[in-house]
Design a protein around this motif. Structure first.
Motif, mmCIF file in Angstrom:
data_model
loop_
_atom_site.group_PDB
_atom_site.id
_atom_site.type_symbol
_atom_site.label_atom_id
_atom_site.label_comp_id
_atom_site.label_asym_id
_atom_site.label_seq_id
_atom_site.Cartn_x
_atom_site.Cartn_y
_atom_site.Cartn_z
ATOM 1 N N ASN A 1 115.558 -53.726 84.546
ATOM 2 C CA ASN A 1 114.564 -53.717 85.617
ATOM 3 C C ASN A 1 115.007 -54.485 86.626
ATOM 4 O O ASN A 1 114.916 -54.162 87.963
ATOM 5 N N GLY A 2 115.515 -55.763 86.565
ATOM 6 C CA GLY A 2 115.961 -56.697 87.395
ATOM 7 C C GLY A 2 117.100 -56.195 88.197
ATOM 8 O O GLY A 2 117.126 -56.385 89.291
ATOM 9 N N ILE A 3 118.086 -55.679 87.423
ATOM 10 C CA ILE A 3 119.461 -55.344 88.169
ATOM 11 C C ILE A 3 119.104 -54.103 89.190
ATOM 12 O O ILE A 3 119.289 -53.867 90.192
ATOM 13 N N TYR A 4 118.075 -53.180 88.569
ATOM 14 C CA TYR A 4 117.476 -52.273 89.412
ATOM 15 C C TYR A 4 116.936 -52.740 90.637
ATOM 16 O O TYR A 4 117.264 -52.158 91.717
ATOM 17 N N VAL A 5 115.919 -53.493 90.508
ATOM 18 C CA VAL A 5 115.219 -53.977 91.598
ATOM 19 C C VAL A 5 116.125 -54.643 92.564
ATOM 20 O O VAL A 5 116.067 -54.589 93.930
ATOM 21 N N ILE A 6 117.061 -55.601 92.147
ATOM 22 C CA ILE A 6 118.103 -56.231 93.014
ATOM 23 C C ILE A 6 118.913 -55.094 93.713
ATOM 24 O O ILE A 6 119.129 -55.122 94.936
ATOM 25 N N ALA A 7 119.485 -54.074 92.956
ATOM 26 C CA ALA A 7 120.224 -53.154 93.735
ATOM 27 C C ALA A 7 119.386 -52.142 94.899
ATOM 28 O O ALA A 7 119.944 -51.791 95.836
ATOM 29 N N CYS A 8 118.099 -52.030 94.373
ATOM 30 C CA CYS A 8 117.288 -51.267 95.237
ATOM 31 C C CYS A 8 117.018 -52.029 96.561
ATOM 32 O O CYS A 8 116.860 -51.492 97.850
ATOM 33 N N VAL A 9 116.709 -53.297 96.371
ATOM 34 C CA VAL A 9 116.383 -54.402 97.384
ATOM 35 C C VAL A 9 117.759 -54.062 98.361
ATOM 36 O O VAL A 9 117.759 -54.255 99.766
ATOM 37 N N LEU B 1 120.229 -52.024 98.658
ATOM 38 C CA LEU B 1 120.506 -50.783 99.397
ATOM 39 C C LEU B 1 119.258 -50.426 100.603
ATOM 40 O O LEU B 1 119.914 -49.899 101.612
ATOM 41 N N CYS B 2 118.123 -51.003 100.332
ATOM 42 C CA CYS B 2 117.141 -51.109 101.310
ATOM 43 C C CYS B 2 117.663 -51.779 102.708
ATOM 44 O O CYS B 2 117.259 -51.448 103.824
ATOM 45 N N VAL B 3 118.041 -52.958 102.380
ATOM 46 C CA VAL B 3 118.469 -53.831 103.331
ATOM 47 C C VAL B 3 119.760 -53.214 104.113
ATOM 48 O O VAL B 3 119.782 -52.979 105.575
ATOM 49 N N GLY B 4 120.645 -52.572 103.218
ATOM 50 C CA GLY B 4 121.770 -51.853 104.028
ATOM 51 C C GLY B 4 121.237 -50.474 104.753
ATOM 52 O O GLY B 4 121.690 -50.311 105.930
ATOM 53 N N TRP B 5 120.193 -49.777 104.303
ATOM 54 C CA TRP B 5 119.846 -48.750 105.120
ATOM 55 C C TRP B 5 118.841 -49.254 106.232
ATOM 56 O O TRP B 5 118.979 -48.690 107.138
ATOM 57 N N ALA B 6 118.377 -50.278 106.169
ATOM 58 C CA ALA B 6 117.404 -51.065 107.305
ATOM 59 C C ALA B 6 118.430 -51.349 108.445
ATOM 60 O O ALA B 6 118.356 -50.785 109.714
ATOM 61 N N PHE B 7 119.468 -51.994 108.163
ATOM 62 C CA PHE B 7 120.662 -52.384 109.182
ATOM 63 C C PHE B 7 121.280 -51.014 109.656
ATOM 64 O O PHE B 7 121.169 -51.041 110.873
ATOM 65 N N TYR C 1 113.230 -40.594 102.312
ATOM 66 C CA TYR C 1 113.103 -39.889 101.064
ATOM 67 C C TYR C 1 113.595 -40.805 99.910
ATOM 68 O O TYR C 1 112.838 -41.093 98.979
ATOM 69 N N ALA C 2 114.738 -41.372 100.097
ATOM 70 C CA ALA C 2 115.347 -42.252 99.259
ATOM 71 C C ALA C 2 114.295 -43.510 98.888
ATOM 72 O O ALA C 2 114.101 -43.997 98.028
ATOM 73 N N VAL C 3 113.858 -44.143 99.932
ATOM 74 C CA VAL C 3 112.962 -45.398 99.908
ATOM 75 C C VAL C 3 111.658 -45.032 99.136
ATOM 76 O O VAL C 3 111.240 -45.445 98.023
#
Length: 144
Positions: free
Chosen positions: A7-15, A17-23, A123-125
């Motif tokens: 779950n920790g790895i999943y959360v870090i990967a999601c964060v 990914l979201c930072v990359g998408w935001a940029f 959609y992904a977020v």
């Protein structure tokens, strides 16, 4: 690995990914805003292709030199793509600076691409957030 590590790895990967998408979204919105402004407020005309050259800077692409008229003044510019000499091309130019030119089709395509990227990002977020929410609400995963 236990469930907490996964779950920790999943959360870090999601964060990340979201930072990359935001940029990418912020950059895309800035480019899209300038394209939209040019599309809505720019002048439209038909240009005539003069010559094409190949540019090799990282990737290989072609630029075509075109000429067109703005208020009876002949202007020259380069647009991306390959056109035969004498071929007519629909262009949009910046009304304040007619040396800034883009193909009308390219502006529309870029705006549609940006819209599709924005929808896929949302959609992904929301899908990721929904999965996290569902995992947290499962009765077997609650900590006592």
């Amino acid at each position: 690995m236990d469930d907490g590590s996964v779950n920790g790895i999943y959360v870090i990967a999601c964060v990340l990914l979201c930072v990359g998408w935001a940029f990418a979204t912020i950059l895309g919105v800035r480019v899209g805003a300038s394209h939209l402004d040019m599309y809505l407020h720019g002048g439209r005309t038909t240009a005539t292709a003069m010559s094409t050259r190949t540019v090799k800077a990282g990737e290989s692409y072609q630029l075509t030199k075109v000429n067109f008229f703005v208020k009876d003044v002949r202007r020259f510019a380069e647009i991306r793509g390959s056109y035969a000499e004498g071929e007519k091309v629909s262009i949009v130019y910046d009304a304040d600076d007619p040396s800034v030119v883009n193909r009308e089709f390219r502006l529309v395509f870029d705006l549609l691409l940006l819209g599709a990227f924005f929808v896929m990002t949302l959609y992904a977020v929301f899908t990721g957030l929904r999965r996290l929410w569902k995992k947290r609400r499962r009765p077997g995963l609650a900590k006592s």
